[in-house]
Design a protein around this motif. Structure first.
Motif, PDB file in Angstrom:
ATOM      1  N   UNK A 244       0.837  -1.203   0.000  1.00  0.00           N
ATOM      2  CA  UNK A 244       0.000   0.000   0.000  1.00  0.00           C
ATOM      3  C   UNK A 244       0.875   1.258   0.000  1.00  0.00           C
ATOM      4  N   UNK A 245       1.908   1.273   0.838  1.00  0.00           N
ATOM      5  CA  UNK A 245       2.811   2.419   0.927  1.00  0.00           C
ATOM      6  C   UNK A 245       3.466   2.703  -0.420  1.00  0.00           C
ATOM      7  N   UNK A 246       4.056   1.682  -1.028  1.00  0.00           N
ATOM      8  CA  UNK A 246       4.770   1.894  -2.284  1.00  0.00           C
ATOM      9  C   UNK A 246       3.829   2.283  -3.421  1.00  0.00           C
ATOM     10  N   UNK A 247       2.590   1.828  -3.358  1.00  0.00           N
ATOM     11  CA  UNK A 247       1.613   2.233  -4.377  1.00  0.00           C
ATOM     12  C   UNK A 247       1.163   3.671  -4.143  1.00  0.00           C
TER      13      UNK A 247
ATOM     14  N   UNK B  64       4.155   2.729  -7.339  1.00  0.00           N
ATOM     15  CA  UNK B  64       4.637   1.418  -7.788  1.00  0.00           C
ATOM     16  C   UNK B  64       3.541   0.380  -7.579  1.00  0.00           C
ATOM     17  N   UNK B  65       3.383  -0.501  -8.563  1.00  0.00           N
ATOM     18  CA  UNK B  65       2.333  -1.509  -8.499  1.00  0.00           C
ATOM     19  C   UNK B  65       2.927  -2.904  -8.576  1.00  0.00           C
ATOM     20  N   UNK B  66       2.291  -3.861  -7.950  1.00  0.00           N
ATOM     21  CA  UNK B  66       2.772  -5.245  -8.064  1.00  0.00           C
ATOM     22  C   UNK B  66       2.638  -5.741  -9.502  1.00  0.00           C
TER      23      UNK B  66
ATOM     24  N   UNK C  49       7.542  -5.320  -7.654  1.00  0.00           N
ATOM     25  CA  UNK C  49       6.865  -4.077  -8.010  1.00  0.00           C
ATOM     26  C   UNK C  49       7.431  -3.523  -9.300  1.00  0.00           C
ATOM     27  N   UNK C  50       6.669  -2.657  -9.946  1.00  0.00           N
ATOM     28  CA  UNK C  50       7.208  -1.924 -11.079  1.00  0.00           C
ATOM     29  C   UNK C  50       8.421  -1.150 -10.589  1.00  0.00           C
TER      30      UNK C  50
ATOM     31  N   UNK D  25       9.750  -7.012  -2.802  1.00  0.00           N
ATOM     32  CA  UNK D  25       9.516  -7.023  -1.354  1.00  0.00           C
ATOM     33  C   UNK D  25       9.474  -8.474  -0.901  1.00  0.00           C
ATOM     34  N   UNK D  26      10.106  -8.768   0.220  1.00  0.00           N
ATOM     35  CA  UNK D  26      10.146 -10.124   0.776  1.00  0.00           C
ATOM     36  C   UNK D  26       9.752 -10.050   2.243  1.00  0.00           C
TER      37      UNK D  26
END
Length: 155
Positions: A18-21, A26-28, A38-39, A44-45
C-alpha cells in the motif's frame, strides 16, 4: 549476468504494498504472497521467509540502518511534495533541500526504515538554470557537470 531487482525485507507485506503504491505509484507485477515484485525493479520479501532463506534469526537482521537508499527522480517534483504532505504517511530523514549541484531532493523512510530519496529530474534542473538566464557554461559549472550533459538536456 543480468541485474534483476533490489529486494527489501518488510515486516508487513500488505502495509508495504500500500505504501509503495500510494506514495511512489509502484504496483505489483508479480505477487507470490511472501515475495512481491513491483514496477521499477523493486521486490519485497516478508521477514519470515527472508529469515529462512538466509538462515538467520531476527536479531541478525537490521532495519533502519541508514546505510542505503532507493533513489527516484520526479518530473513533477513540487506536485509530488504536495502529495507526500497530504498523505501524511512518512517519517522524514530531512525535508526538501537543495543539493550543491542545484537538485532539490527529499528523503524519507518507509514503514521498515528503508530510506527513499526523491529528487527533481536532473535534466529539468539543468533546464531550470538555463531558463533562469544562465549560459550553458554557467549551468555546467553550477551543476558540476560536463558541458556535453547540458547540451544533451537542451536537445
Amino acid at each position: 549476468m543480468k541485474y534483476n531487482a533490489i529486494l527489501l525485507v518488510v515486516t508487513d507485506m500488505e502495509k508495504s504494498k500500500k505504501f509503495y503504491k500510494e506514495v511512489l505509484g509502484l504496483r505489483p507485477i508479480m505477487d507470490l504472497g511472501a515475495n512481491v515484485t513491483l514496477t521499477g525493479g523493486i521486490a519485497l520479501q516478508t521477514l519470515e521467509s527472508w529469515k529462512e532463506f538466509i538462515k538467520k534469526d531476527e536479531k541478525n537482521i537490521s532495519f533502519g540502518a541508514n546505510d542505503a537508499e532507493l533513489y527516484f527522480e520526479e518530473d513533477e517534483f513540487d506536485g509530488f511534495i504536495e502529495k507526500l504532505e497530504k498523505l501524511n504517511q512518512v517519517s522524514y530523514v530531512h525535508p526538501v533541500e537543495e543539493q550543491p549541484w542545484g537538485q532539490r531532493v527529499v528523503r524519507f523512510y518507509d514503514h521498515d526504515g528503508h530510506i527513499i530519496e526523491v529528487g527533481e529530474n536532473i535534466k529539468l534542473v539543468c533546464k531550470r538554470f538555463l531558463d533562469s538566464g544562465m549560459t550553458k557554461e554557467e549551468t555546467a559549472k553550477r551543476m558540476d557537470v560536463p558541458l556535453k550533459f547540458v547540451q544533451e538536456c537542451i536537445d
